[in-house]
Design a protein around this motif. Structure first.
Motif, short mmCIF file in Angstrom:
data_model
loop_
_atom_site.label_atom_id
_atom_site.label_comp_id
_atom_site.label_asym_id
_atom_site.label_seq_id
_atom_site.Cartn_x
_atom_site.Cartn_y
_atom_site.Cartn_z
N ASP A 8 -91.33 -31.06 -50.72
CA ASP A 8 -92.34 -30.04 -50.43
C ASP A 8 -92.46 -29.73 -48.93
N TYR A 9 -91.61 -30.34 -48.13
CA TYR A 9 -91.68 -30.16 -46.67
C TYR A 9 -90.52 -29.31 -46.16
N ALA A 10 -90.77 -28.61 -45.08
CA ALA A 10 -89.69 -27.92 -44.37
C ALA A 10 -88.94 -28.98 -43.55
N LEU A 11 -87.65 -29.05 -43.74
CA LEU A 11 -86.86 -30.07 -43.06
C LEU A 11 -86.20 -29.50 -41.81
N PRO A 12 -86.08 -30.32 -40.77
CA PRO A 12 -85.40 -29.84 -39.55
C PRO A 12 -83.93 -29.57 -39.80
N ALA A 13 -83.36 -28.77 -38.92
CA ALA A 13 -81.98 -28.31 -39.12
C ALA A 13 -80.99 -29.46 -39.24
N HIS A 14 -81.15 -30.51 -38.41
CA HIS A 14 -80.15 -31.57 -38.44
C HIS A 14 -80.19 -32.36 -39.74
N ILE A 15 -81.34 -32.38 -40.42
CA ILE A 15 -81.42 -33.02 -41.73
C ILE A 15 -80.79 -32.10 -42.79
N GLN A 16 -81.07 -30.82 -42.69
CA GLN A 16 -80.47 -29.87 -43.63
C GLN A 16 -78.94 -29.88 -43.53
N GLN A 17 -78.42 -30.01 -42.32
CA GLN A 17 -76.97 -30.09 -42.14
C GLN A 17 -76.39 -31.31 -42.85
N LYS A 18 -77.10 -32.44 -42.72
CA LYS A 18 -76.66 -33.65 -43.40
C LYS A 18 -76.70 -33.48 -44.92
N LEU A 19 -77.73 -32.79 -45.43
CA LEU A 19 -77.85 -32.58 -46.86
C LEU A 19 -76.78 -31.63 -47.38
N PHE A 20 -76.45 -30.62 -46.61
CA PHE A 20 -75.34 -29.71 -46.96
C PHE A 20 -74.06 -30.52 -47.15
N ARG A 21 -73.78 -31.39 -46.20
CA ARG A 21 -72.58 -32.23 -46.27
C ARG A 21 -72.67 -33.23 -47.42
N TYR A 22 -73.86 -33.80 -47.62
CA TYR A 22 -74.08 -34.79 -48.67
C TYR A 22 -73.79 -34.22 -50.06
N TYR A 23 -74.31 -33.02 -50.32
CA TYR A 23 -74.12 -32.44 -51.65
C TYR A 23 -72.67 -32.03 -51.89
N GLU A 24 -71.99 -31.58 -50.86
CA GLU A 24 -70.56 -31.30 -51.05
C GLU A 24 -69.81 -32.61 -51.34
#
Length: 217
Positions: A137-153
């Motif tokens: 439910d939170y807005a995540l900072p860009a560097h966490i979103q980048q890690k999640l993008f990589r994680y899901y791939e």
């Protein structure tokens, strides 16, 4: 890749300490739990909670990566203790401190999963998913979103990876993210139809994604 038995032994050791901490939390002894966490961090990593939380995520990662190699023991202890610290602050109704600990814990855990090529059946993925759920439910900072993008791939969850890619491009556009997106779709172009279907994706969607990237140029 981390040896599976090694991870299980380390997780068992951490789990024993966590069971004591969780007992304190269940009795609403949150301040006692925070003191106990600090003692455990100092014992197993040589670092205090105050010092760990004073560092930006990238600096913390660097401090745990002598010669560019992540110290798995320290990273996992810190990620686990930060997660529990977040739960303690949640019990104290301090959502700001809780959020900060959860994101820092997730950052370290995602980096560990990536660098060490942890097996797909590792319990560490459950830990990561629990943190992702807590932060949903939170807005995540860009560097966490980048890690999640990589994680899901990395996990073969291509549709979810694409969602994070376009969130990044919408919220934090940069040439680096655009290039990462281009390379992401190029990798997917080489996947079989079956592989893409398992990731809730298709070759048609790969082409659509490439076309959508053009508008960010």
């Amino acid at each position: 890749m981390i040896n599976k038995d090694y991870i299980l032994r380390l997780a068992e050791q951490i789990g024993y300490e966590l069971s004591i901490l969780i007992g304190l939390r269940k009795r609403n002894r949150f301040q006692d739990e925070l003191i106990a966490i600090d003692n455990l961090l100092l014992k197993y990593t040589g670092l205090t909670s105050r010092f760990i939380n004073s560092l930006a995520d990238e600096l913390l990662l660097q401090s745990l990566s002598p010669l560019g190699k992540l110290n798995v023991d320290s990273a996992l202890w810190i990620a686990s203790m930060l997660k529990e610290e977040g739960a303690a602050y949640e019990g104290l109704a301090n959502s700001n401190e809780s959020y900060y600990r959860y994101t820092k814990s997730l950052y370290l855990l995602l980096e560990l999963l990536f660098q060490e090529h942890v097996g797909s059946d590792s319990p560490l993925y459950n830990e990561a998913e629990e943190l992702i759920h807590k932060l949903a439910d939170y807005a995540l900072p860009a560097h966490i979103q980048q890690k999640l993008f990589r994680y899901y791939e990395q996990r073969g969850m291509y549709a979810q990876a694409e969602n994070f890619l376009f969130d990044l491009l919408e919220q934090h556009p940069s040439p680096e993210t655009l290039q990462a997106g281009q390379e992401f779709y190029q990798r997917l172009q080489k996947k079989s139809t079956t592989d893409l279907q398992l990731g809730d994706f298709s070759h048609e969607e790969v082409q659509e994604g490439l076309d959508q990237l053009q508008r960010f140029r």
